[in-house]
Design a protein around this motif. Structure first.
Motif, mmCIF file in Angstrom:
data_model
loop_
_atom_site.group_PDB
_atom_site.id
_atom_site.type_symbol
_atom_site.label_atom_id
_atom_site.label_comp_id
_atom_site.label_asym_id
_atom_site.label_seq_id
_atom_site.Cartn_x
_atom_site.Cartn_y
_atom_site.Cartn_z
ATOM 1 N N GLU A 64 0.704 -1.211 -0.112
ATOM 2 C CA GLU A 64 0.077 -0.012 0.067
ATOM 3 C C GLU A 64 0.824 1.262 -0.094
ATOM 4 N N LEU A 65 1.954 1.252 0.840
ATOM 5 C CA LEU A 65 2.650 2.336 0.929
ATOM 6 C C LEU A 65 3.485 2.494 -0.442
ATOM 7 N N PHE A 66 4.185 1.483 -1.004
ATOM 8 C CA PHE A 66 5.140 1.659 -2.344
ATOM 9 C C PHE A 66 4.376 1.797 -3.352
ATOM 10 N N TYR A 67 3.384 1.598 -3.501
ATOM 11 C CA TYR A 67 2.646 1.596 -4.739
ATOM 12 C C TYR A 67 1.559 2.414 -4.879
ATOM 13 N N GLY A 68 1.272 3.343 -3.899
ATOM 14 C CA GLY A 68 0.205 4.348 -3.673
ATOM 15 C C GLY A 68 0.632 5.430 -4.664
ATOM 16 N N ASP A 69 0.013 6.574 -4.366
ATOM 17 C CA ASP A 69 0.235 7.967 -4.831
ATOM 18 C C ASP A 69 1.378 8.644 -4.548
ATOM 19 N N ALA A 70 2.086 8.195 -3.609
ATOM 20 C CA ALA A 70 3.227 8.952 -2.935
ATOM 21 C C ALA A 70 4.509 8.736 -3.318
ATOM 22 N N VAL A 71 5.464 9.655 -3.258
ATOM 23 C CA VAL A 71 6.837 9.359 -3.366
ATOM 24 C C VAL A 71 7.418 8.767 -2.136
ATOM 25 N N SER A 72 8.131 7.738 -1.986
ATOM 26 C CA SER A 72 8.631 7.248 -0.865
ATOM 27 C C SER A 72 10.042 7.490 -0.727
ATOM 28 N N ILE A 73 10.685 8.056 0.473
ATOM 29 C CA ILE A 73 12.004 8.093 0.739
ATOM 30 C C ILE A 73 12.421 7.106 1.918
ATOM 31 N N ILE A 74 13.364 6.004 1.859
ATOM 32 C CA ILE A 74 13.571 4.976 2.774
ATOM 33 C C ILE A 74 14.859 5.229 3.212
ATOM 34 N N GLU A 75 14.852 5.617 4.572
ATOM 35 C CA GLU A 75 16.499 5.727 5.039
ATOM 36 C C GLU A 75 16.707 4.269 5.838
ATOM 37 N N TRP A 76 17.794 3.872 5.860
ATOM 38 C CA TRP A 76 18.049 2.488 6.323
ATOM 39 C C TRP A 76 17.716 1.244 5.480
ATOM 40 N N ALA A 77 17.339 1.524 4.223
ATOM 41 C CA ALA A 77 16.488 0.624 3.604
ATOM 42 C C ALA A 77 17.323 -0.717 3.509
ATOM 43 N N HIS A 78 18.403 -0.922 3.475
ATOM 44 C CA HIS A 78 19.151 -2.294 3.480
ATOM 45 C C HIS A 78 18.943 -3.116 4.355
ATOM 46 N N LEU A 79 18.237 -2.621 5.747
ATOM 47 C CA LEU A 79 17.810 -3.618 6.712
ATOM 48 C C LEU A 79 16.562 -4.517 6.197
ATOM 49 N N ILE A 80 15.868 -3.845 5.346
ATOM 50 C CA ILE A 80 14.427 -4.310 4.872
ATOM 51 C C ILE A 80 14.902 -4.796 3.277
ATOM 52 N N GLU A 81 15.694 -5.140 2.888
ATOM 53 C CA GLU A 81 16.105 -5.385 1.622
ATOM 54 C C GLU A 81 15.091 -6.138 1.028
ATOM 55 N N GLU A 82 14.760 -7.270 1.654
ATOM 56 C CA GLU A 82 13.961 -8.334 0.853
ATOM 57 C C GLU A 82 12.358 -7.810 0.682
ATOM 58 N N ASP A 83 11.920 -6.726 1.193
ATOM 59 C CA ASP A 83 10.501 -6.327 1.321
ATOM 60 C C ASP A 83 10.576 -5.096 0.191
ATOM 61 N N LEU A 84 11.860 -4.778 -0.111
ATOM 62 C CA LEU A 84 11.813 -3.564 -1.256
ATOM 63 C C LEU A 84 11.593 -4.027 -2.581
ATOM 64 N N PRO A 85 10.749 -3.080 -3.200
ATOM 65 C CA PRO A 85 10.403 -3.248 -4.453
ATOM 66 C C PRO A 85 11.683 -3.340 -5.358
ATOM 67 N N ALA A 86 11.667 -4.396 -6.259
ATOM 68 C CA ALA A 86 13.049 -4.296 -7.384
ATOM 69 C C ALA A 86 13.219 -2.902 -7.916
ATOM 70 N N GLU A 87 12.361 -2.383 -8.340
ATOM 71 C CA GLU A 87 12.418 -1.014 -9.194
ATOM 72 C C GLU A 87 12.536 0.070 -8.259
ATOM 73 N N ARG A 88 13.742 0.599 -8.026
ATOM 74 C CA ARG A 88 13.841 1.838 -6.943
ATOM 75 C C ARG A 88 15.242 2.363 -7.343
ATOM 76 N N LEU A 89 15.300 3.814 -6.687
ATOM 77 C CA LEU A 89 16.559 4.551 -6.986
ATOM 78 C C LEU A 89 17.363 4.522 -5.775
ATOM 79 N N ALA A 90 18.521 3.962 -5.453
ATOM 80 C CA ALA A 90 19.396 4.125 -4.382
ATOM 81 C C ALA A 90 20.300 5.162 -4.543
ATOM 82 N N ILE A 91 20.138 5.998 -3.344
ATOM 83 C CA ILE A 91 21.207 7.251 -3.372
ATOM 84 C C ILE A 91 22.052 7.001 -2.503
ATOM 85 N N GLN A 92 23.307 7.227 -2.518
ATOM 86 C CA GLN A 92 24.432 7.190 -1.186
ATOM 87 C C GLN A 92 24.953 8.524 -1.033
#
Ligand SMILES: Nc1ncnc2c1ncn2[C@@H]1O[C@H](COP(=O)(O)OP(=O)(O)OP(=O)(O)O)[C@@H](O)[C@H]1O
Length: 150
Positions: free
Chosen positions: A93-121
């Motif tokens: 619901e969060l990721f496919y809704g109408d919002a932009v999502s910015i996720i910090e510490w995303a590597h901790l939930i890697e398996e829950d992340l959508p395959a398509e995303r922009l990773a910024i370091q």
């Protein structure tokens, strides 16, 4: 493919974030990694500004998720404490809704992340200098990076 940009001032970080923001679409997902003081909050505040969000954006550390209304809504997530909790945020619901999502510490939930995303370091080089690395996963984000860094 990855895109690197050397930044020499906070102003340049803000400009990069705003240039990115105006190109974002509903449902876009950005992950943001960087050590303490690298500039994650600074960057996110300027993305929010570029999305037309007028409320002040703070670090979400103690809340996991903060949502802001703008030209596009913004979900600002800090999943640091989620890794060892059972909390179910309803990722789809969060990721496919109408919002932009910015996720910090995303590597901790890697398996829950959508395959398509922009990773910024963000790498802190000295007081004012930063190295930004953008890694697009998926065609949509490759195109976005090409536009942004052309
Ligand atoms: N080029 C730059 N880009 C971003 N921030 C910069 C830059 N140069 C200096 N700064 C300063 O570095 C600090 C970055 O802090 P910020 O809170 O954005 O980092 P953070 O990654 O969110 O840290 P934390 O994980 O502790 O919340 C700010 O004080 C900002 O003024």
């Amino acid at each position: 493919m990855k895109y690197e940009r050397m930044i020499n001032s906070e102003q340049e970080t803000k400009a990069l974030a705003e240039q990115l923001a105006v190109r974002l679409h509903a449902g876009d997902i950005l992950t943001l990694e960087g050590d303490l003081g690298a500039g994650k909050t600074t960057f996110t505040k300027s993305v929010a500004k570029g999305l037309g969000i007028t409320r002040n954006v703070n670090s979400p550390t103690f809340t996991i998720l903060k949502q802001y209304e703008g030209r596009l809504p913004l979900n600002h997530l800090d999943v640091y404490r989620l890794a060892d909790s059972d909390e179910d945020l309803g990722w789809d619901e969060l990721f496919y809704g109408d919002a932009v999502s910015i996720i910090e510490w995303a590597h901790l939930i890697e398996e829950d992340l959508p395959a398509e995303r922009l990773a910024i370091q963000i790498l802190r080089l000295d007081e004012n200098a930063r190295k930004f690395t953008f890694m697009p996963f998926g065609k949509r984000y490759e195109q976005l990076c090409e536009e942004l860094f052309e």
